[in-house]
Design an enzyme around this catalytic site. Structure first.
Site, PDB file in Angstrom:
ATOM      1  N   GLY A   1      49.488  29.912  30.653  1.00 58.67           N
ATOM      2  CA  GLY A   1      48.354  29.074  30.067  1.00 58.67           C
ATOM      3  C   GLY A   1      46.947  29.094  30.699  1.00 58.67           C
ATOM      4  N   ASP A   2      46.199  28.170  30.164  1.00 56.18           N
ATOM      5  CA  ASP A   2      44.710  28.082  30.727  1.00 56.18           C
ATOM      6  C   ASP A   2      44.045  29.378  30.411  1.00 56.18           C
ATOM      7  OD1 ASP A   2      45.380  25.434  31.930  1.00 56.18           O
ATOM      8  OD2 ASP A   2      46.340  26.810  33.494  1.00 56.18           O
TER       9      ASP A   2
ATOM     10  N   LYS B   1      41.912  29.348  25.793  1.00 55.41           N
ATOM     11  CA  LYS B   1      42.135  29.174  24.210  1.00 55.41           C
ATOM     12  C   LYS B   1      41.169  28.106  23.595  1.00 55.41           C
ATOM     13  CE  LYS B   1      46.432  27.717  24.999  1.00 55.41           C
ATOM     14  NZ  LYS B   1      46.464  28.119  26.598  1.00 55.41           N
TER      15      LYS B   1
ATOM     16  N   ASN C   1      50.276  17.200  27.589  1.00 52.44           N
ATOM     17  CA  ASN C   1      50.060  18.044  29.092  1.00 52.44           C
ATOM     18  C   ASN C   1      48.848  19.071  28.632  1.00 52.44           C
ATOM     19  OD1 ASN C   1      51.883  19.100  27.111  1.00 52.44           O
ATOM     20  ND2 ASN C   1      53.131  19.830  28.665  1.00 52.44           N
TER      21      ASN C   1
ATOM     22  N   GLY D   1      45.562  20.885  27.748  1.00 47.22           N
ATOM     23  CA  GLY D   1      44.295  20.025  27.752  1.00 47.22           C
ATOM     24  C   GLY D   1      43.273  21.072  27.594  1.00 47.22           C
ATOM     25  N   HIS D   2      42.337  20.718  26.511  1.00 51.02           N
ATOM     26  CA  HIS D   2      41.084  21.340  26.363  1.00 51.02           C
ATOM     27  C   HIS D   2      39.944  20.571  26.743  1.00 51.02           C
ATOM     28  CE1 HIS D   2      43.337  24.438  24.248  1.00 51.02           C
ATOM     29  NE2 HIS D   2      43.357  24.107  23.229  1.00 51.02           N
TER      30      HIS D   2
ATOM     31  N   GLN E   1      49.536  25.813  26.118  1.00 52.91           N
ATOM     32  CA  GLN E   1      50.313  26.288  27.227  1.00 52.91           C
ATOM     33  C   GLN E   1      50.423  27.735  27.129  1.00 52.91           C
ATOM     34  OE1 GLN E   1      52.541  23.609  26.049  1.00 52.91           O
ATOM     35  NE2 GLN E   1      51.339  22.154  27.534  1.00 52.91           N
TER      36      GLN E   1
ATOM     37  N   ARG F   1      44.574  19.938  39.437  1.00 55.09           N
ATOM     38  CA  ARG F   1      45.188  20.668  40.626  1.00 55.09           C
ATOM     39  C   ARG F   1      44.607  21.940  40.630  1.00 55.09           C
ATOM     40  NH1 ARG F   1      51.724  20.383  38.966  1.00 55.09           N
ATOM     41  NH2 ARG F   1      50.716  20.417  36.769  1.00 55.09           N
TER      42      ARG F   1
ATOM     43  N   ARG G   1      44.584  26.094  40.729  1.00 50.81           N
ATOM     44  CA  ARG G   1      45.506  26.994  39.934  1.00 50.81           C
ATOM     45  C   ARG G   1      45.776  28.158  40.959  1.00 50.81           C
ATOM     46  NH1 ARG G   1      42.001  26.836  34.628  1.00 50.81           N
ATOM     47  NH2 ARG G   1      42.901  24.857  33.973  1.00 50.81           N
TER      48      ARG G   1
HETATM   49  P1  GDP Z   1      42.686  26.693  27.844  1.00 49.13           P
HETATM   50  O1  GDP Z   1      43.521  25.397  28.125  1.00 49.13           O
HETATM   51  O2  GDP Z   1      43.245  27.916  27.569  1.00 49.13           O
HETATM   52  O3  GDP Z   1      41.323  26.710  26.932  1.00 49.13           O
HETATM   53  O4  GDP Z   1      41.913  27.101  29.248  1.00 49.13           O
HETATM   54  P2  GDP Z   1      41.035  26.073  30.101  1.00 49.13           P
HETATM   55  O5  GDP Z   1      41.310  24.636  30.016  1.00 49.13           O
HETATM   56  O6  GDP Z   1      41.384  26.684  31.619  1.00 49.13           O
HETATM   57  O7  GDP Z   1      39.763  26.413  29.853  1.00 49.13           O
HETATM   58  C1  GDP Z   1      39.021  27.530  30.384  1.00 49.13           C
HETATM   59  C2  GDP Z   1      37.629  27.115  31.066  1.00 49.13           C
HETATM   60  O8  GDP Z   1      36.922  28.320  31.208  1.00 49.13           O
HETATM   61  C3  GDP Z   1      37.026  26.141  30.320  1.00 49.13           C
HETATM   62  O9  GDP Z   1      36.155  25.164  31.176  1.00 49.13           O
HETATM   63  C4  GDP Z   1      35.898  27.082  29.727  1.00 49.13           C
HETATM   64  O10 GDP Z   1      34.698  26.549  29.343  1.00 49.13           O
HETATM   65  C5  GDP Z   1      35.867  28.309  30.609  1.00 49.13           C
HETATM   66  N1  GDP Z   1      35.769  29.570  29.820  1.00 49.13           N
HETATM   67  C6  GDP Z   1      36.398  29.844  28.681  1.00 49.13           C
HETATM   68  N2  GDP Z   1      35.987  31.348  28.576  1.00 49.13           N
HETATM   69  C7  GDP Z   1      35.150  31.717  29.777  1.00 49.13           C
HETATM   70  C8  GDP Z   1      34.681  32.949  30.130  1.00 49.13           C
HETATM   71  O11 GDP Z   1      34.763  34.020  29.472  1.00 49.13           O
HETATM   72  N3  GDP Z   1      34.046  33.030  31.352  1.00 49.13           N
HETATM   73  C9  GDP Z   1      33.934  31.887  31.902  1.00 49.13           C
HETATM   74  N4  GDP Z   1      33.274  32.017  33.205  1.00 49.13           N
HETATM   75  N5  GDP Z   1      34.582  30.751  31.866  1.00 49.13           N
HETATM   76  C10 GDP Z   1      35.146  30.563  30.521  1.00 49.13           C
END
Ligand code: GDP
Length: 445
Positions: free
Chosen positions: A12-13, A16, A38, A40-41, A223, A302, A304
């Site tokens: 996850g994270d 996406k 659970n 979150g974007h 996730q 939290r 990671r």
């Molecule tokens: P998700 O739930 O899969 O979307 O993942 P996250 O919640 O961890 O989101 C990813 C975070 O990283 C967000 O704050 C995005 O703005 C940021 N992000 C996404 N792609 C990139 C990237 O290529 N580089 C950087 N530095 N940040 C990114």
């Protein structure tokens, strides 16, 4: 033009949110198929930030229909919070958000149980978000759950009582308070249903109709693959099926109606919560990735757990999902490094494993086998063409592709849309056809 599943290839994270946001306008509708609030974007739209946990981010694209599928567990109050947030920002949701009548209702008693369990578990915590997702899915599978359509059923109290007896038994054994009579919760459920009613639909029929009419769907997984209840690092997993198969069971759209799987993968590895993580970096390198990658949970804040790219894990996810194209994110986080290790195999009791093991004890005992690649030590953000990336960055990407058996079709080098490279050919181009133009226009620059 193909119906496409977007799925996380790690724990996850993977980023996406950004990729789905970029692809949304190329599709007629966006569909979520599992999980609850659970996930979150945080999606940046214009100069506003939206925290979307249940509603697909397509809702921020004017007029785009969004579906929350039957595979989800939905906490009505969490959904209303999102609807209020959208309404306050002037985003119209009426007539374009469709929530499955068959999705399960996540009730406050599920969250109570989730939190009581985590508190009692001490060191053996799963590391859940404490929002009740696990107990809601348990009730579903045990056939005590309530579908959203049943929140106004004449048998509501009877059904609630059957659930509450079970939850109360465990809660009180863990030292919690008794739940009392179901009538209060029943009143609450009826009130929720009244507000939910305009959004509820038999979404499987709706989706079938759209497919018949030639409309295209983007399925958005929450996730990641290694958190899948069947294929992930059980029991340290989520309670649903984020892998591509879940898109069918979680929406009622047959596998034969889905044409492609785009895997989202981060240029390194992170995991939140408990469970095995081969190659977790405890020291300075882990801290570096956490800080530079801003690796703190969207829902809980939290920190990671971080590690280098794990090709064994992603190779497994590629096979599980039938991923033919990858979106590689956060490459820029590695921009300053002189050397970048990649985990290519695991060593277990003198044996080298190239397949991701199913057994938790084995996973906990493995040692990563690394190959160290040269870093590029250059800023990659804003580059719009693969050919213009530093040579060592191209070599890093090619190495990952070869290791995991899938090609990188999208490369993200920053959080903004403009910081995305789109491969000019390959599966993504075939899937999107002329709508690739829409994606490129979205990316701007
Ligand atoms: P998700 O739930 O899969 O979307 O993942 P996250 O919640 O961890 O989101 C990813 C975070 O990283 C967000 O704050 C995005 O703005 C940021 N992000 C996404 N792609 C990139 C990237 O290529 N580089 C950087 N530095 N940040 C990114």
């Amino acid at each position: 033009m193909t119906n496409l599943i977007v799925v996380g290839m790690q724990w996850g994270d993977e980023g996406k949110g950004k990729i789905v946001d970029l692809l949304c306008p190329a599709f007629d509708a966006v569909v979520r198929y599992q999980g609850g609030h659970n996930a979150g974007h945080t999606v940046k739209f214009g100069d506003r930030h939206f925290a979307l946990r249940l509603i697909p981010s397509g809702i921020l694209h004017a007029g785009q229909p969004c579906v929350m599928g039957n595979g989800m567990v939905v906490a009505p109050d969490a959904l209303f919070e999102e609807l209020d947030q959208l309404q306050a920002a002037g985003v119209e949701t009426a007539g374009r958000l469709f929530v499955s009548n068959r999705a399960q209702a996540l009730l406050p008693i599920h969250a109570d149980l989730d939190q009581a369990r985590e508190k009692a578990a001490g060191g053996g915590k799963v590391g859940t978000t404490g929002r009740g997702i696990g107990p809601a899915y348990e009730m579903k599978t045990a056939r005590y759950g309530l579908r959203l359509s049943e929140l106004a059923s004449p048998r509501l109290e009877e059904r609630l009582r059957a659930q509450m007896v079970r939850i109360e038994a465990e809660l009180t054994a863990l030292g919690g308070e008794p739940l009392g009579a179901p009538s209060r919760l029943a009143d609450q459920c009826r009130a929720w249903h009244e507000r939910l009613a305009p959004y509820l639909a038999d979404t499987e029929h709706l989706l079938h109709g759209w497919i018949d009419a030639g409309k295209t769907l983007l399925f958005e997984g929450a996730q990641g693959s290694l958190l899948d209840v069947d294929h992930g690092t059980y029991p340290f997993v989520t309670s649903s099926s984020p892998t591509a198969g879940g898109a069918s069971t979680g929406t009622g759209v047959a596998p034969s109606a889905i044409g492609g799987v785009l895997g989202i993968v981060k240029a390194y590895t992170t995991r939140v919560g408990g469970g095995p993580f081969p190659g977790e970096l405890a020291g300075e390198a882990g801290e570096f990735l956490r800080r530079r990658g801003n690796e703190f949970g969207t829902v809980t804040g939290r920190p990671r757990r971080c590690g280098w790219f794990d090709a064994v894990a992603v190779r497994y996810a590629v096979r599980l999902n039938g991923t033919r194209a990858l979106a590689l994110t956060k490459l820029d986080v590695l921009d300053t490094l002189a050397e970048i290790p990649v985990c290519v195999a695991y060593r277990h009791r003198g044996e080298v494993l190239s397949n991701f093991p199913s057994c938790l004890d084995t996973l906990e005992a493995v040692e990563p086998v690394y190959e160290v690649l040269e870093g590029w030590r250059e800023d990659t953000s804003g580059i719009l063409d693969f050919a213009r990336l530093p040579k060592a960055a191209r070599a890093y990407i090619a190495f990952l592709e070869e290791q995991v058996g899938s090609r990188v079709a999208l490369l993200s080098t920053g959080p903004r849309r403009e910081e995305t490279i789109v491969a000019p050919e390959g599966p993504l181009v075939d899937w999107l056809g002329s709508r690739l133009e829409t994606v490129l226009a979205q990316r701007g620059a």
